[in-house]
Design a protein around this motif. Sequence first.
Motif, PDB file in Angstrom:
ATOM      1  N   LEU A 114       0.885  -1.241   0.122  1.00 19.47           N
ATOM      2  CA  LEU A 114      -0.107   0.075  -0.198  1.00 19.47           C
ATOM      3  C   LEU A 114       0.714   1.433   0.096  1.00 19.47           C
ATOM      4  O   LEU A 114       0.534   2.264  -0.561  1.00 19.47           O
ATOM      5  CB  LEU A 114      -1.120  -0.022   1.185  1.00 19.47           C
ATOM      6  CG  LEU A 114      -1.978  -0.993   1.320  1.00 19.47           C
ATOM      7  CD1 LEU A 114      -2.837  -0.834   2.440  1.00 19.47           C
ATOM      8  CD2 LEU A 114      -2.978  -0.820   0.227  1.00 19.47           C
ATOM      9  N   SER A 115       2.064   1.116   0.592  1.00 13.30           N
ATOM     10  CA  SER A 115       2.945   2.348   0.658  1.00 13.30           C
ATOM     11  C   SER A 115       3.825   2.439  -0.510  1.00 13.30           C
ATOM     12  O   SER A 115       4.390   3.472  -0.637  1.00 13.30           O
ATOM     13  CB  SER A 115       3.655   2.311   1.912  1.00 13.30           C
ATOM     14  OG  SER A 115       4.775   1.146   1.763  1.00 13.30           O
ATOM     15  N   GLY A 116       3.901   1.443  -1.467  1.00 14.60           N
ATOM     16  CA  GLY A 116       4.731   1.496  -2.655  1.00 14.60           C
ATOM     17  C   GLY A 116       6.203   0.763  -2.360  1.00 14.60           C
ATOM     18  O   GLY A 116       6.838   0.966  -3.327  1.00 14.60           O
ATOM     19  N   GLU A 117       6.330   0.360  -1.274  1.00 12.06           N
ATOM     20  CA  GLU A 117       7.717  -0.232  -1.071  1.00 12.06           C
ATOM     21  C   GLU A 117       7.857  -1.724  -1.779  1.00 12.06           C
ATOM     22  O   GLU A 117       8.889  -1.901  -2.160  1.00 12.06           O
ATOM     23  CB  GLU A 117       7.837  -0.619   0.562  1.00 12.06           C
ATOM     24  CG  GLU A 117       8.026   0.463   1.435  1.00 12.06           C
ATOM     25  CD  GLU A 117       8.024   0.072   2.887  1.00 12.06           C
ATOM     26  OE1 GLU A 117       8.462   0.957   3.941  1.00 12.06           O
ATOM     27  OE2 GLU A 117       7.817  -0.918   3.353  1.00 12.06           O
ATOM     28  N   ALA A 118       6.824  -2.496  -2.149  1.00 11.31           N
ATOM     29  CA  ALA A 118       6.759  -3.386  -2.974  1.00 11.31           C
ATOM     30  C   ALA A 118       5.594  -3.154  -4.098  1.00 11.31           C
ATOM     31  O   ALA A 118       4.598  -2.434  -3.608  1.00 11.31           O
ATOM     32  CB  ALA A 118       6.572  -4.872  -2.135  1.00 11.31           C
ATOM     33  N   GLN A 119       5.660  -4.053  -5.138  1.00 13.27           N
ATOM     34  CA  GLN A 119       4.381  -4.007  -6.074  1.00 13.27           C
ATOM     35  C   GLN A 119       3.526  -5.072  -5.929  1.00 13.27           C
ATOM     36  O   GLN A 119       2.515  -5.039  -6.271  1.00 13.27           O
ATOM     37  CB  GLN A 119       5.215  -3.994  -7.273  1.00 13.27           C
ATOM     38  CG  GLN A 119       5.592  -2.550  -7.778  1.00 13.27           C
ATOM     39  CD  GLN A 119       6.854  -2.336  -7.172  1.00 13.27           C
ATOM     40  OE1 GLN A 119       7.977  -3.134  -7.022  1.00 13.27           O
ATOM     41  NE2 GLN A 119       7.211  -1.134  -6.520  1.00 13.27           N
ATOM     42  N   LEU A 120       3.979  -6.360  -5.481  1.00  9.34           N
ATOM     43  CA  LEU A 120       3.368  -7.546  -5.394  1.00  9.34           C
ATOM     44  C   LEU A 120       3.275  -8.250  -3.967  1.00  9.34           C
ATOM     45  O   LEU A 120       4.363  -8.095  -3.566  1.00  9.34           O
ATOM     46  CB  LEU A 120       3.721  -8.434  -6.397  1.00  9.34           C
ATOM     47  CG  LEU A 120       3.034  -9.660  -6.853  1.00  9.34           C
ATOM     48  CD1 LEU A 120       1.663  -9.408  -7.490  1.00  9.34           C
ATOM     49  CD2 LEU A 120       3.690 -10.665  -7.678  1.00  9.34           C
TER      50      LEU A 120
END
Length: 323
Positions: free
Chosen positions: A197-203
């Motif tokens: 949700l924070s964009g640290e990971a995509q999947l």
Amino acid sequence: MFAKKRSIVAALALTSALSAGLANAAVDEIHFLIPGGAGGGWDGTARGTGEALSKAGLVETVSYENLSGGGGGKAIAHLIETADQADNTLMVNSTPIVIRSLSKVFPQSFRDLTPIAATIGDYAAFVVPTSSEYKTFADVLADYKENPRSIAIAGGSARGSMDHLVAAQAFKAAGGDPKKLKYVAYDAGGKAMAGILSGEAQLLSTGFSEALALKDAGEVRILAMTGPERSSAAADVPTLKELGVDAEFTNWRGFFAAPGLSDAQADEYAAVLEKMYSTDEWAEVRDRNGWIEIFKPRAEFVTFLEGQEQEVGALMKELGFLR
């Protein structure tokens, strides 16, 4: 102390019923020890099982304790260290106890505990936030093949763990290099969800039941799941095999007691879990989570664990997680 039997007669009747394969048990108390934080698959399995046992009247008092740390090793060590006072404790665990023992995340294995029963199976799933640019798993694969480091994959467990292993297996089957997989480890599924949700990971690589809860809350899209066929709990979610990725995975979940627990006490726990399957309360919990029933009590569970240890170990070596 261990949950007291209703009476000597009831205890004898229980032993007879168990040996005949007809579970008929009731215990006063079960304390569920959960090796991870809130929001993960272990947490959901323990609390769902406790809910069914309590509402069905099979257990009078149910309590829970989350004890995360060390990839699950902290809870295992605690159960072993407090074995003399833990007769009423059942620790939930799953495939990671095999993986993490093989990879020496902790020194213990299932052999240091008292296996009670495998109770459910849960597929894995790959999800993205509803705001993600990725609409299909094929979209993710395309970017991964072009630049593997452009796709960070979150999981609620350590590197080389089940979430990592499942993702590596899927991307390898899709023609990618699993050793280039960018995996971001979090402590339990709730924190991994926060990561995407924070964009640290995509999947997010997670359990299918966890993914269903997130989907129902409107937070994610499930791009694919690892079952042999689609689940009625989410008929719109394709399997990896449908998408041309020859990979399939089912994660068992079950319960262990402290070492040194008597066979009679272990049989009582196995019996009450078996009895649970015939209740409406369990059916509600099972269907809500999209779980598969895979009951394997006591000796059957041990044989299953020994076989999985060999199979998972071979896969981990192939993918470079073990030397």
